[in-house]
Design a protein around this motif. Structure first.
Motif, short mmCIF file in Angstrom:
data_model
loop_
_atom_site.label_atom_id
_atom_site.label_comp_id
_atom_site.label_asym_id
_atom_site.label_seq_id
_atom_site.Cartn_x
_atom_site.Cartn_y
_atom_site.Cartn_z
N ILE A 86 -34.80 18.06 84.09
CA ILE A 86 -33.71 16.85 84.38
C ILE A 86 -32.54 17.80 83.40
N ALA A 87 -31.56 18.96 84.16
CA ALA A 87 -30.51 19.25 83.32
C ALA A 87 -29.57 18.59 83.20
N MET A 88 -28.91 19.21 81.72
CA MET A 88 -27.89 17.91 81.04
C MET A 88 -26.81 18.49 81.29
N ASP A 89 -26.49 19.23 81.95
CA ASP A 89 -25.18 19.64 82.43
C ASP A 89 -25.24 21.17 83.23
N THR A 90 -24.14 21.26 85.00
CA THR A 90 -24.41 22.25 85.23
C THR A 90 -24.60 23.82 85.03
N GLN A 91 -24.28 24.44 84.06
CA GLN A 91 -24.55 25.46 83.20
C GLN A 91 -26.17 25.53 82.40
N ASN A 92 -26.75 24.32 82.29
CA ASN A 92 -28.31 24.39 82.04
C ASN A 92 -28.46 24.45 83.39
N MET A 93 -28.57 23.70 85.12
CA MET A 93 -28.33 23.81 85.77
C MET A 93 -28.95 25.26 87.09
N GLU A 94 -27.85 25.82 86.18
CA GLU A 94 -27.63 27.27 86.34
C GLU A 94 -28.53 28.55 85.76
N ASP A 95 -28.61 27.86 84.23
CA ASP A 95 -29.73 29.26 83.41
C ASP A 95 -30.68 28.73 84.83
N LEU A 96 -31.46 27.38 84.69
CA LEU A 96 -33.12 26.71 84.93
C LEU A 96 -33.28 27.71 86.34
N ARG A 97 -31.98 27.76 87.40
CA ARG A 97 -32.36 28.65 88.87
C ARG A 97 -32.39 29.50 88.44
N ALA A 98 -32.26 30.32 87.36
CA ALA A 98 -31.82 31.59 87.13
C ALA A 98 -33.46 31.60 86.83
N ILE A 99 -34.05 31.21 85.73
CA ILE A 99 -35.43 31.48 84.74
C ILE A 99 -35.80 31.63 86.20
N ARG A 100 -35.83 30.47 87.16
CA ARG A 100 -37.49 29.87 88.07
C ARG A 100 -36.93 30.32 89.60
N GLU A 101 -36.39 30.72 90.15
CA GLU A 101 -35.17 30.24 91.46
C GLU A 101 -36.03 29.28 92.25
N LYS A 102 -37.41 30.03 92.61
CA LYS A 102 -37.82 29.08 93.59
C LYS A 102 -39.46 27.95 93.10
N ASN A 103 -38.99 26.45 92.66
CA ASN A 103 -39.72 25.62 92.40
C ASN A 103 -39.92 24.79 93.37
N ASP A 104 -41.10 23.60 93.33
CA ASP A 104 -41.35 22.66 94.21
C ASP A 104 -41.11 21.47 93.28
N VAL A 105 -40.46 21.73 92.08
CA VAL A 105 -40.43 20.70 90.89
C VAL A 105 -39.21 19.99 91.34
#
Length: 159
Positions: A86-105
């Motif tokens: 659970i990302a606390m904001d949209t920037q955290n969400m973008e950063d998480l996607r940059a760390i690992r683009e493909k995931n099923d979590v």
């Protein structure tokens, strides 16, 4: 066993607050053994530190423990270990996607669990200083997330 990870920028304000609040809700509903909660930060700046004083103060005021919570950085292995990230904001969400683009979590924005709010972001009280407002948002969001977890995993109903 269901595992939840809250993620914010530095892991000293919002995500440890959410971790402590959700743990408290789980304890009250006797679900602590069914759901594991953790938090992490995008950055490495605060690794090993306790939550911010403002976070500790608001949790103390509401009699919610933060014992054992210390900052850590998101790791690639978190995608394999957690059912919800659970990302606390949209920037955290973008950063998480940059760390690992493909995931099923299930990676979601925290504000998806707060009804009636237009913003996608939990404001960072490290910069705003408004820990009371963030506490209210995080409490509401944790209740919404817990409701979804219980429904999706057929956990017992609220007492």
């Amino acid at each position: 066993m269901i595992k939840v990870l809250f993620v914010c920028l530095g892991n000293i304000c919002r995500s440890p607050m959410a971790e402590a609040i959700l743990k408290n809700l789980l304890e009250k509903e006797e679900l602590s053994k069914e759901v594991i909660v953790d938090s992490a930060g995008i950055g490495h700046w605060h690794i090993g530190k306790q939550p911010h004083e403002g976070t500790k103060n608001i949790l103390d005021q509401n009699k919610i423990t933060y014992e054992g919570i210390s900052a850590r950085q998101v790791q690639d292995s978190d995608w394999d270990r957690f059912d919800y990230i659970i990302a606390m904001d949209t920037q955290n969400m973008e950063d998480l996607r940059a760390i690992r683009e493909k995931n099923d979590v299930k990676v979601r924005l925290f504000m998806d669990y707060v009804e009636g709010e237009e913003s996608n972001d939990v404001p960072d009280p490290y910069f705003t200083g408004n820990f009371d407002y963030v506490y209210d948002l995080v409490t509401e969001g944790c209740k919404g997330l817990l409701k979804e977890i219980k429904e999706q995993n057929q956990l017992k109903e609220e007492k």
